[in-house]
Design a protein around this motif. Sequence first.
Motif, PDB file in Angstrom:
ATOM      1  N   LEU A   8       0.823  -1.203   0.000  1.00 40.13           N
ATOM      2  CA  LEU A   8       0.000   0.000   0.000  1.00 40.13           C
ATOM      3  C   LEU A   8       0.855   1.251   0.000  1.00 40.13           C
ATOM      4  O   LEU A   8       0.562   2.224  -0.701  1.00 40.13           O
ATOM      5  CB  LEU A   8      -0.923   0.011   1.218  1.00 40.13           C
ATOM      6  N   LYS A   9       1.918   1.238   0.808  1.00 40.98           N
ATOM      7  CA  LYS A   9       2.781   2.424   0.912  1.00 40.98           C
ATOM      8  C   LYS A   9       3.321   2.815  -0.451  1.00 40.98           C
ATOM      9  O   LYS A   9       3.272   3.988  -0.843  1.00 40.98           O
ATOM     10  CB  LYS A   9       3.944   2.148   1.870  1.00 40.98           C
ATOM     11  N   ASN A  10       3.795   1.849  -1.192  1.00 47.73           N
ATOM     12  CA  ASN A  10       4.419   2.143  -2.483  1.00 47.73           C
ATOM     13  C   ASN A  10       3.427   2.745  -3.468  1.00 47.73           C
ATOM     14  O   ASN A  10       3.724   3.744  -4.129  1.00 47.73           O
ATOM     15  CB  ASN A  10       5.033   0.875  -3.073  1.00 47.73           C
ATOM     16  N   ASP A  11       2.234   2.168  -3.590  1.00 49.36           N
ATOM     17  CA  ASP A  11       1.263   2.663  -4.567  1.00 49.36           C
ATOM     18  C   ASP A  11       0.743   4.046  -4.200  1.00 49.36           C
ATOM     19  O   ASP A  11       0.631   4.927  -5.052  1.00 49.36           O
ATOM     20  CB  ASP A  11       0.092   1.680  -4.688  1.00 49.36           C
ATOM     21  N   ARG A  12       0.389   4.255  -2.938  1.00 44.73           N
ATOM     22  CA  ARG A  12      -0.166   5.548  -2.543  1.00 44.73           C
ATOM     23  C   ARG A  12       0.900   6.631  -2.505  1.00 44.73           C
ATOM     24  O   ARG A  12       0.631   7.788  -2.846  1.00 44.73           O
ATOM     25  CB  ARG A  12      -0.882   5.409  -1.197  1.00 44.73           C
ATOM     26  N   LEU A  13       2.115   6.250  -2.142  1.00 52.13           N
ATOM     27  CA  LEU A  13       3.209   7.220  -2.177  1.00 52.13           C
ATOM     28  C   LEU A  13       3.589   7.558  -3.615  1.00 52.13           C
ATOM     29  O   LEU A  13       3.888   8.712  -3.936  1.00 52.13           O
ATOM     30  CB  LEU A  13       4.419   6.662  -1.421  1.00 52.13           C
ATOM     31  N   ARG A  14       3.554   6.563  -4.503  1.00 58.59           N
ATOM     32  CA  ARG A  14       3.850   6.827  -5.916  1.00 58.59           C
ATOM     33  C   ARG A  14       2.862   7.823  -6.518  1.00 58.59           C
ATOM     34  O   ARG A  14       3.230   8.695  -7.300  1.00 58.59           O
ATOM     35  CB  ARG A  14       3.806   5.515  -6.721  1.00 58.59           C
ATOM     36  N   GLY A  15       1.583   7.686  -6.141  1.00 59.56           N
ATOM     37  CA  GLY A  15       0.579   8.618  -6.631  1.00 59.56           C
ATOM     38  C   GLY A  15       0.855  10.032  -6.173  1.00 59.56           C
ATOM     39  O   GLY A  15       0.707  10.998  -6.943  1.00 59.56           O
ATOM     40  N   TYR A  16       1.261  10.169  -4.919  1.00 57.46           N
ATOM     41  CA  TYR A  16       1.620  11.473  -4.349  1.00 57.46           C
ATOM     42  C   TYR A  16       2.803  12.090  -5.111  1.00 57.46           C
ATOM     43  O   TYR A  16       2.758  13.252  -5.546  1.00 57.46           O
ATOM     44  CB  TYR A  16       1.971  11.270  -2.867  1.00 57.46           C
ATOM     45  N   ILE A  17       3.850  11.302  -5.304  1.00 55.59           N
ATOM     46  CA  ILE A  17       5.065  11.801  -5.969  1.00 55.59           C
ATOM     47  C   ILE A  17       4.777  12.162  -7.424  1.00 55.59           C
ATOM     48  O   ILE A  17       5.199  13.209  -7.920  1.00 55.59           O
ATOM     49  CB  ILE A  17       6.191  10.754  -5.876  1.00 55.59           C
ATOM     50  N   LYS A  18       4.013  11.290  -8.125  1.00 55.71           N
ATOM     51  CA  LYS A  18       3.736  11.538  -9.535  1.00 55.71           C
ATOM     52  C   LYS A  18       2.921  12.819  -9.727  1.00 55.71           C
ATOM     53  O   LYS A  18       3.169  13.596 -10.666  1.00 55.71           O
ATOM     54  CB  LYS A  18       2.991  10.345 -10.138  1.00 55.71           C
ATOM     55  N   ALA A  19       1.968  13.073  -8.848  1.00 54.19           N
ATOM     56  CA  ALA A  19       1.153  14.288  -8.953  1.00 54.19           C
ATOM     57  C   ALA A  19       2.021  15.535  -8.775  1.00 54.19           C
ATOM     58  O   ALA A  19       1.868  16.523  -9.503  1.00 54.19           O
ATOM     59  CB  ALA A  19       0.037  14.270  -7.919  1.00 54.19           C
ATOM     60  N   LEU A  20       2.935  15.497  -7.808  1.00 59.32           N
ATOM     61  CA  LEU A  20       3.832  16.638  -7.610  1.00 59.32           C
ATOM     62  C   LEU A  20       4.725  16.835  -8.833  1.00 59.32           C
ATOM     63  O   LEU A  20       4.925  17.967  -9.304  1.00 59.32           O
ATOM     64  CB  LEU A  20       4.684  16.429  -6.354  1.00 59.32           C
ATOM     65  N   GLU A  21       5.263  15.739  -9.352  1.00 56.32           N
ATOM     66  CA  GLU A  21       6.142  15.826 -10.523  1.00 56.32           C
ATOM     67  C   GLU A  21       5.413  16.389 -11.736  1.00 56.32           C
ATOM     68  O   GLU A  21       5.947  17.235 -12.455  1.00 56.32           O
ATOM     69  CB  GLU A  21       6.712  14.444 -10.851  1.00 56.32           C
ATOM     70  N   HIS A  22       4.179  15.940 -11.955  1.00 54.17           N
ATOM     71  CA  HIS A  22       3.410  16.410 -13.109  1.00 54.17           C
ATOM     72  C   HIS A  22       3.078  17.895 -13.017  1.00 54.17           C
ATOM     73  O   HIS A  22       2.789  18.532 -14.025  1.00 54.17           O
ATOM     74  CB  HIS A  22       2.125  15.591 -13.245  1.00 54.17           C
ATOM     75  N   ASN A  23       3.104  18.416 -11.793  1.00 54.18           N
ATOM     76  CA  ASN A  23       2.820  19.839 -11.599  1.00 54.18           C
ATOM     77  C   ASN A  23       4.081  20.651 -11.299  1.00 54.18           C
ATOM     78  O   ASN A  23       3.998  21.800 -10.841  1.00 54.18           O
ATOM     79  CB  ASN A  23       1.808  20.002 -10.461  1.00 54.18           C
ATOM     80  N   ASN A  24       5.251  20.025 -11.573  1.00 49.08           N
ATOM     81  CA  ASN A  24       6.547  20.697 -11.408  1.00 49.08           C
ATOM     82  C   ASN A  24       6.759  21.247  -9.997  1.00 49.08           C
ATOM     83  O   ASN A  24       7.288  22.345  -9.805  1.00 49.08           O
ATOM     84  CB  ASN A  24       6.685  21.834 -12.438  1.00 49.08           C
ATOM     85  N   ILE A  25       6.325  20.472  -9.017  1.00 48.48           N
ATOM     86  CA  ILE A  25       6.546  20.829  -7.619  1.00 48.48           C
ATOM     87  C   ILE A  25       7.628  19.916  -7.063  1.00 48.48           C
ATOM     88  O   ILE A  25       7.539  18.689  -7.165  1.00 48.48           O
ATOM     89  CB  ILE A  25       5.254  20.694  -6.796  1.00 48.48           C
ATOM     90  N   ALA A  26       8.659  20.489  -6.494  1.00 49.59           N
ATOM     91  CA  ALA A  26       9.791  19.714  -5.988  1.00 49.59           C
ATOM     92  C   ALA A  26       9.357  18.801  -4.837  1.00 49.59           C
ATOM     93  O   ALA A  26       8.516  19.177  -4.003  1.00 49.59           O
ATOM     94  CB  ALA A  26      10.893  20.654  -5.517  1.00 49.59           C
ATOM     95  N   ILE A  27       9.928  17.597  -4.793  1.00 52.37           N
ATOM     96  CA  ILE A  27       9.663  16.652  -3.704  1.00 52.37           C
ATOM     97  C   ILE A  27      10.487  17.065  -2.496  1.00 52.37           C
ATOM     98  O   ILE A  27      11.711  17.154  -2.566  1.00 52.37           O
ATOM     99  CB  ILE A  27      10.026  15.208  -4.107  1.00 52.37           C
ATOM    100  N   ASP A  28       9.820  17.334  -1.381  1.00 52.13           N
ATOM    101  CA  ASP A  28      10.499  17.701  -0.140  1.00 52.13           C
ATOM    102  C   ASP A  28      10.395  16.522   0.826  1.00 52.13           C
ATOM    103  O   ASP A  28       9.306  16.185   1.303  1.00 52.13           O
ATOM    104  CB  ASP A  28       9.854  18.952   0.473  1.00 52.13           C
ATOM    105  N   GLU A  29      11.535  15.882   1.105  1.00 54.17           N
ATOM    106  CA  GLU A  29      11.535  14.698   1.975  1.00 54.17           C
ATOM    107  C   GLU A  29      11.026  15.017   3.381  1.00 54.17           C
ATOM    108  O   GLU A  29      10.572  14.115   4.102  1.00 54.17           O
ATOM    109  CB  GLU A  29      12.952  14.114   2.070  1.00 54.17           C
ATOM    110  N   ASN A  30      11.091  16.286   3.784  1.00 56.43           N
ATOM    111  CA  ASN A  30      10.589  16.666   5.103  1.00 56.43           C
ATOM    112  C   ASN A  30       9.077  16.528   5.200  1.00 56.43           C
ATOM    113  O   ASN A  30       8.521  16.504   6.309  1.00 56.43           O
ATOM    114  CB  ASN A  30      10.982  18.110   5.424  1.00 56.43           C
ATOM    115  N   TYR A  31       8.414  16.454   4.054  1.00 64.30           N
ATOM    116  CA  TYR A  31       6.969  16.330   4.039  1.00 64.30           C
ATOM    117  C   TYR A  31       6.501  14.877   3.850  1.00 64.30           C
ATOM    118  O   TYR A  31       5.310  14.626   3.720  1.00 64.30           O
ATOM    119  CB  TYR A  31       6.372  17.194   2.926  1.00 64.30           C
ATOM    120  N   ILE A  32       7.436  13.934   3.809  1.00 62.34           N
ATOM    121  CA  ILE A  32       7.088  12.512   3.683  1.00 62.34           C
ATOM    122  C   ILE A  32       7.464  11.828   4.995  1.00 62.34           C
ATOM    123  O   ILE A  32       8.640  11.617   5.292  1.00 62.34           O
ATOM    124  CB  ILE A  32       7.822  11.850   2.500  1.00 62.34           C
TER     125      ILE A  32
END
Length: 339
Positions: A195-219
């Motif tokens: 579950l972690k991988n699929d739901r986290l992947r969705g989160y990361i992909k949405a940020l990437e598609h909107n050109n928002i940097a991934i901040d590890e402090n928010y995960i």
Amino acid sequence: MKNPTIKDVATKANVSTATVSRYLNNSSYVSKEVQQKISKVIDELDFVPNCVARSLKRTETNTIGIVVPDLSNVSFMDTVKAISDVVTASDYQPIILNTEESIEKEEKILDVLVSKRVDGIIIASAGKNEKLLKINSTKLPIVLFDRDFCNSDDDIIIDSVINDNFIGSYQMINYLISLGHKKIAILCSENNPILKNDRLRGYIKALEHNNIAIDENYILYGNYAFESGYELTKKLIMQPLQPTAIFSVNNLMALGTVAALNEMNISIPDKMSVCAFGVFKYHTILKPDLTVVNQKPSELGRIAAELLISRIKNPHDWKPKKVVLEADIIMQNSCARPR
């Protein structure tokens, strides 16, 4: 290669077959030392209790094992009720067991269910449990719900009924971004990597598609409990750069988030938007009511039970099947534009 028998286990463990039988059935005392010896041999031989007897003679018991990771989670309770309704209507008796998200406890429960010769198992596994693959290879019907197993080639190997975890998460983060949020936190769990991988992947992909940097402090990682959501939220708020929205990968953690924010007098959604994956049965008592990815727990249970009954009634139909429920968002009042 023939399947190992109780006699093979007994010989290698240097004990009697009666002792192995007592260990498997929990019927009488077996010393701790001998238990450990037998357990080690069972793992080494990949022994599945009753697999030989089952392959030679099918003994129906009209029982079905239902295994869940957390019966305190309302979503699982609704799923179990839906499963029970279907199986009892088909003249099977459900045996409901709880693993507490522990692979070790899950393995022991599976051994008990197989030794009791249940006619099938419906399970939300605590992880990619190899014992399930061994049991499935004996033609005992198994249906996973809320989880799925695929091999390295992404082939389906056990029947499963799941939500579209990736798309659900992706849609929710896109929704937050459409409101203007860029600092979005996600509360994950290490307990179940599927579950972690699929739901986290969705989160990361949405940020990437909107050109928002991934901040590890928010995960942030915890477990699926209320207390974990509470503690992780407190940790987020203590950071120098707070998020403007928090997405929890399950509903119990989201309740912990709400409790922490209320305690700190942080208004939802005026000061913090909150959303989650998973419905709330008693959502009307929440103020405000939370925006969620609809997990459809009752539909999940009904389809899983119907699939298992079909497998039992048609034992020669063994091509694994995966049913994916479409993701949709239930819009409520817990998300707003950041201020």
